[in-house]
Design a protein around this motif. Structure first.
Motif, PDB file in Angstrom:
ATOM      1  N   LEU A  73      27.415  45.843  37.531  1.00 37.39           N
ATOM      2  CA  LEU A  73      28.647  46.642  37.433  1.00 37.39           C
ATOM      3  C   LEU A  73      29.802  45.777  36.956  1.00 37.39           C
ATOM      4  N   PRO A  74      30.480  46.161  35.881  1.00 32.50           N
ATOM      5  CA  PRO A  74      31.433  45.250  35.234  1.00 32.50           C
ATOM      6  C   PRO A  74      32.751  45.075  35.971  1.00 32.50           C
ATOM      7  N   ASN A  75      33.127  46.018  36.846  1.00 31.42           N
ATOM      8  CA  ASN A  75      34.428  45.937  37.513  1.00 31.42           C
ATOM      9  C   ASN A  75      34.332  45.722  39.011  1.00 31.42           C
TER      10      ASN A  75
ATOM     11  N   ASP B 292      25.372  53.306  36.685  1.00 31.00           N
ATOM     12  CA  ASP B 292      26.229  53.772  35.586  1.00 31.00           C
ATOM     13  C   ASP B 292      27.679  53.951  36.026  1.00 31.00           C
ATOM     14  N   CYS B 293      28.002  53.557  37.249  1.00 32.16           N
ATOM     15  CA  CYS B 293      29.350  53.789  37.784  1.00 32.16           C
ATOM     16  C   CYS B 293      30.252  52.603  37.428  1.00 32.16           C
ATOM     17  N   SER B 294      30.594  52.488  36.177  1.00 28.64           N
ATOM     18  CA  SER B 294      31.322  51.308  35.698  1.00 28.64           C
ATOM     19  C   SER B 294      32.709  51.119  36.322  1.00 28.64           C
TER      20      SER B 294
ATOM     21  N   SER C  93      28.733  40.967  36.207  1.00 32.25           N
ATOM     22  CA  SER C  93      29.756  41.400  37.172  1.00 32.25           C
ATOM     23  C   SER C  93      30.852  40.343  37.272  1.00 32.25           C
TER      24      SER C  93
ATOM     25  N   LYS D 269      32.338  59.552  36.830  1.00 29.06           N
ATOM     26  CA  LYS D 269      32.705  58.204  36.370  1.00 29.06           C
ATOM     27  C   LYS D 269      34.171  57.844  36.672  1.00 29.06           C
TER      28      LYS D 269
END
Length: 991
Positions: free
Chosen positions: A410-412, A385-387, A434, A363
């Motif tokens: 993905l949030p970032n 799952d690689c936030s 996203s 991560k």
């Protein structure tokens, strides 16, 4: 009481005398050191007042130790520590009076001038660090400072010979000489005498030749950094002897050969970078056993074979970059499984098999770049799952299947690129999470389903490329909420319904392509207010209705409306912009028969029919007899018209003489003169079409030889309509200013509705013409010396407008056709019809309702704002500099769709070899290549994407003057200076 003896009394007197003498000497010493520091302070500019305590107290006993940043031992100055305080000015030689000085640290300022040779008198110096400034001139010989342990002169602007005398400083532990502009030379063998050396930084120092063997005897060395030079020869096998090395930085050289297996013996090695060389071969499998490795970079070489499986077992690997090689085979599936991998770039190789699934196991992964390989199968769901992931690019592979919903969310993530694969499935609504996404590239896949309306909530989105997929349904109206979007490509899908009018709410949208879908309805009228729109493709759809009448307000560089069902009259000006091909396949379109006569002539070559207007909504059927009568009638009319035309021409010829005489008598010239020149005003009105030398957006320009031998002038006849406004603009600007690099306006004349401007005549035409003329086959008219002269002259003219006029003047249409050349090739800036006086009350510039400029020269901010500052002119001038350096046009097909010269040049800045390919080989011989590259550097600064990163025109002039053949070039700011010891390559993700 016992009386002291004479000897005792004498001893007491001597003691008092010695103490007094000592105090006197100490007082004098303190005073001398205070004076030396205050003299140093005089030459320093301290904007943040860090040196406020440096004041003369007029006390003989006052100590310099009270000064900020001063260190003392028994009241004597032993150290000066002033780091990163935004100081400028020069280093005064007065510091040489500090004979006890052991440490001088003046790092990360803007200090200029030479390094004083007088510092060699400070024999106690152990530390001399002036890195990160703008110090210039040759490095003085400091070989007498044999106590030096740290010498760091890096990141300055030193010139002259490389300081080879450093080999005599045998106490050195750290030596930094990199990031300077020395004369080209070799690494002195004497560096091998520095047996205590632990840190050696020689990056970007104009070094050539091979690394001397003596360097590999430095067994204490832990950092070896000789990157960004011209080092040749095979990668040295002797490096394996340097067992304490933890960093090897040899990137951006001309090294050949293979990586020796002996590198695996360097068990402390943490960072290894030999990228951007000419090395080949396989990676020795022993390298996989380096347990401490954190950075491994080999990009841009010719390596091949497979990656050793040992890389999958590493526990500290942080950065892995091997793009642009010829690696093959299955990529180690465990790589990243046990290490905190942050960045990986394996693009442009030939890896095959399944895509590695553990790259983000811990991560930490932020950059995943694997484009241009031969991976197949599914993209692992585990990356959902690689936030931390910010850049995700796996384009140009053979990946298939659907993308997990978590990956879309993905949030970032900022860049998501799945293009050129065989992916299927939908774009999940989860993409609305996203929120950092700026680029979404899904082109050339088999994605399907409806476009999620959640795309409209991604406020930072700048580019969406979804072309050539199987998307269906309507275009979400929510896309109109994307305030940052510049490019939207949805062509080649199965989208239906109408085009959302809300897209007009995207203020920065430059490029819109909705071609090859099933869109119906009309072109939204709201599109005509999209001032930023530069490229529009709506071809091959089922659109109906008319082209919005206000489309002539838009300045398209490309437009295609072909193969639809559009009907009605074409707006004025639009056919000239679009061309017939862009309107083909719309049988209902026609040219408006009410166009002005002048406009009609421009449309005569168009394949579109002229519109026929029906009256009273009624058409009667024409019988054959009536038709025959009409034919006869038309024939008679043609015959009569022919006779009338001959008579009319004879009549007009006689009338013209009478009319001119009448106008001269009845309608006097309105004349305003600005410069002393004698001419007959009636000559202006009778300019001959044979003397036409140019025609542009504001009018025609003629060459006129004045009567009575008064020389030659250029006469601009302004187009009717806006002529008065344009004349007023040029009169306002040119009537008040005087500069040798601004074209002279002699006079303005008006008569009988015609408007004329009289300028000095420039015999060599404009720069664009001169750049593309040849004296003889293959030899351009302008050599490099002439181009350099033109660059400096034009820059001085624009700088005058920006800095010497009050208030400043923004030209708004700087381009090579508006830079004129006199008989000596002196450049003069011309055509001020759209220039404006800057609004100094607004810190962000002025906003003008009329759009100005020319495609290829637009600053990027013009795509989303009409607020214009002087920095917009700087960008346009940067494009002109690129024309001078490359000999190319601002826009050419070779650059690609929607691309320009700035983009093309940016793809050729990764190496010296690529940069040389940019230069115009016909005008820039090898001897002058370095001089041309200096001007290229100025051009790249001017064309920076962000306005605040561009220099001012005053700074541009200074840099160009410094770039004169034989002179050094130094940027006015620190843009582009990499942090010492850090390998920076921004091209790795380079598509």
């Amino acid at each position: 009481m016992t009386k002291p003896s004479n000897s005792t009394f004498s001893l007491q007197i001597l003691t008092v005398f010695l103490i007094s003498l000592s105090c006197f000497k100490l007082s004098q010493c303190l005073k001398s050191e205070v004076e030396a520091l205050l003299e140093f302070r005089k030459h320093i500019i301290d904007p943040l007042n860090h040196l406020e305590s440096w004041k003369d107290s007029n006390s003989d006993s006052d100590s310099p130790c009270r000064f900020y940043g001063i260190h003392c031992d028994q009241e004597m100055v032993t150290g000066i520590s002033l780091d990163n305080l935004s100081l400028s000015g020069e280093i005064s030689p007065s510091l040489s009076a500090l004979r006890g000085l052991a440490s001088l640290a003046l790092t990360s300022h803007s200090l200029t001038g030479p390094l004083p040779a007088e510092l060699s008198k400070c024999l106690s110096l152990k530390i001399l660090n002036v890195s990160g400034n703008y110090l210039s001139g040759s490095v003085p010989d400091l070989s007498v400072l044999t106590s030096l342990e740290v010498l760091d002169l890096s990141l300055n602007s030193f010139t002259g010979p490389f300081p080879g005398w450093v080999g005599s400083l045998t106490s050195l532990v750290s030596l930094g000489l990199g990031e300077n502009s020395y004369d080209e030379g070799e690494i002195p063998r004497s560096i091998g005498e520095l047996k205590k050396l632990q840190w050696l930084y020689l990056a970007n120092s104009s070094l050539r030749g091979e690394i001397p063997e003596s360097i590999f005897e430095l067994e204490a060395l832990s950092t070896l950094d000789i990157c960004i030079n011209k080092i040749t020869g095979r990668f040295p096998a002797s490096i394996a002897k340097m067992r304490k090395l933890f960093k090897i930085e040899l990137y951006s050289n001309n090294l050949t050969g293979e990586i020796p297996a002996g590198v695996a013996n360097l068990t402390d090695l943490e960072e290894f970078d030999v990228s951007n060389n000419q090395m080949h071969g396989v990676i020795p499998k022993e390298i996989g056993s380096l347990k401490k490795l954190t950075v491994f970079q080999l990009f841009k070489n010719n390596f091949s074979g497979e990656i050793p499986s040992g890389f999958g077992e590493m526990q500290h690997l942080n950065a892995f970059s091997i793009y642009k090689n010829a690696f093959t085979g299955v990529f180690p599936q465990n790589l990243g499984r046990f290490s905190p991998l942050n960045s990986i770039d394996i693009s442009e190789n030939r890896f095959s098999g399944p895509f590695p699934k553990y790259l983000c196991q811990n991560k930490s992964l932020q950059n995943l770049l694997a484009l241009g390989n031969d991976f197949s199968g599914a993209f692992p769901d585990s990356y959902g799952d690689c936030s931390p992931l910010q850049r995700l690019r796996v384009s140009q592979n053979r990946l298939n299947g659907s993308i997990a919903d978590g990956v879309w969310a993905l949030p970032n993530v900022q860049v998501m690129d799945f293009s050129d694969n065989s992916f299927t499935g939908r774009v999940a609504p989860d993409i609305g999470a996203s929120l950092q996404l700026t680029e979404l590239m899904l082109s050339n896949n088999r994605f399907s389903g409806e476009l999620p309306r959640e795309l409209g909530g991604l406020a930072l989105m700048e580019r969406i490329y979804l072309n050539n997929n199987n998307f269906s349904g309507g275009i979400p109206s929510q896309l109109g909420a994307l305030k940052q979007i510049a490019s939207l490509h949805l062509e080649g899908n199965a989208l239906s319904g109408s085009i959302p009018a809300e897209l007009a709410n995207c203020p920065r949208l430059v490029d819109l392509n909705l071609a090859s879908n099933h869109l119906s309805g009309g072109i939204p009228r709201s599109f005509s207010i999209m001032a930023s729109l530069n490229s529009l493709d709506l071809s091959r759809n089922e659109l109906t209705g008319s082209i919005p009448k206000d489309f002539d307000r838009l300045r398209f560089s490309y437009v295609d409306l072909s193969d639809n069902r559009l009907s009605g009259s074409v707006p004025r000006y639009f056919v000239m912009v679009a061309g017939d091909k862009a309107l083909a396949g719309n049988d209902g379109l026609c040219l408006d028969e009410d166009e002005e006569e002048g406009k009609k002539r421009k449309f005569t070559d168009s394949a579109l029919p002229v519109c026929v207007h029906q009256r009273n909504g009624h058409e009667s059927l024409i019988k054959s007899k009536v038709a025959m009568s009409c034919i006869i009638l038309v024939t008679l009319i043609v015959f009569l018209v022919g006779l009338l035309f001959v008579s009319y021409r004879n009549f007009k010829k006689g009338e013209a003489d009478g009319r001119m005489g009448d106008e001269k008598d009845v309608l006097p010239w309105k004349l305003e003169s600005f410069q002393q020149v004698e001419f007959d005003v009636d000559d202006i009105y009778d300019v001959d079409e044979d003397n036409l030398i140019g025609s542009g957006s504001t009018g025609k320009v003629y060459r006129l030889d004045l009567s009575k031998g008064c020389g030659t002038v250029a006469v601009k006849q302004l187009w009717r309509g806006n002529g008065v406004k344009l004349m007023a603009a040029e009169m306002e600007i040119l009537g008040k200013i005087r500069h040798r690099n601004i074209v002279k306006l002699y006079a303005c004349l008006m008569k009988a509705g015609s408007n004329f401007l009289v300028f000095e005549y420039m015999s060599n035409g404009n720069l664009f013409q001169a750049l593309h003329r040849e004296i003889k086959a293959g030899k351009p008219e302008l050599d490099w010396h002439q181009r350099y002269k033109i660059a400096v002259g034009a820059a001085k003219g624009i700088a005058y407008l920006h800095h010497d006029c009050s208030p400043p003047i923004v030209h708004r249409d700087i381009k090579s056709t508006n830079i004129l050349l006199d008989e000596d090739y002196e450049a003069k800036v011309a055509d001020f019809g759209v220039a404006r006086v800057a609004d100094q009350s607004s810190p962000k510039g002025s906003e003008w309702s009329s759009f100005a400029g020319t495609h290829g020269y637009f600053a990027p901010e013009m795509a989303y704002s009409l607020k214009v500052t002087e920095k917009s002119d700087v960008y346009s001038f940067g494009v002109v500099l690129l024309e001078l350096v490359t000999g190319r046009r601002p826009v050419e097909e070779e650059y690609g769709d929607g691309k320009d010269l700035v983009y093309w040049v940016s793809t050729h800045l990764n190496s010296r070899e690529d940069v040389v390919k940019v230069l115009d080989a016909k005008a820039v011989p090898q001897l002058l290549q370095d001089d041309a590259v200096k001007v290229l550097k100025v051009a790249t600064l001017c064309t920076s994407k962000l306005p605040n990163l561009r220099p001012s025109m005053k700074e541009v002039v200074k840099m160009l003057v410094d770039a004169e053949p034989g002179a050094g070039l130094r940027s006015p700011d620190s843009a582009g200076r990499s942090e010492k010891g850090v390998c920076l390559d921004l091209s790795g993700d380079g598509f």
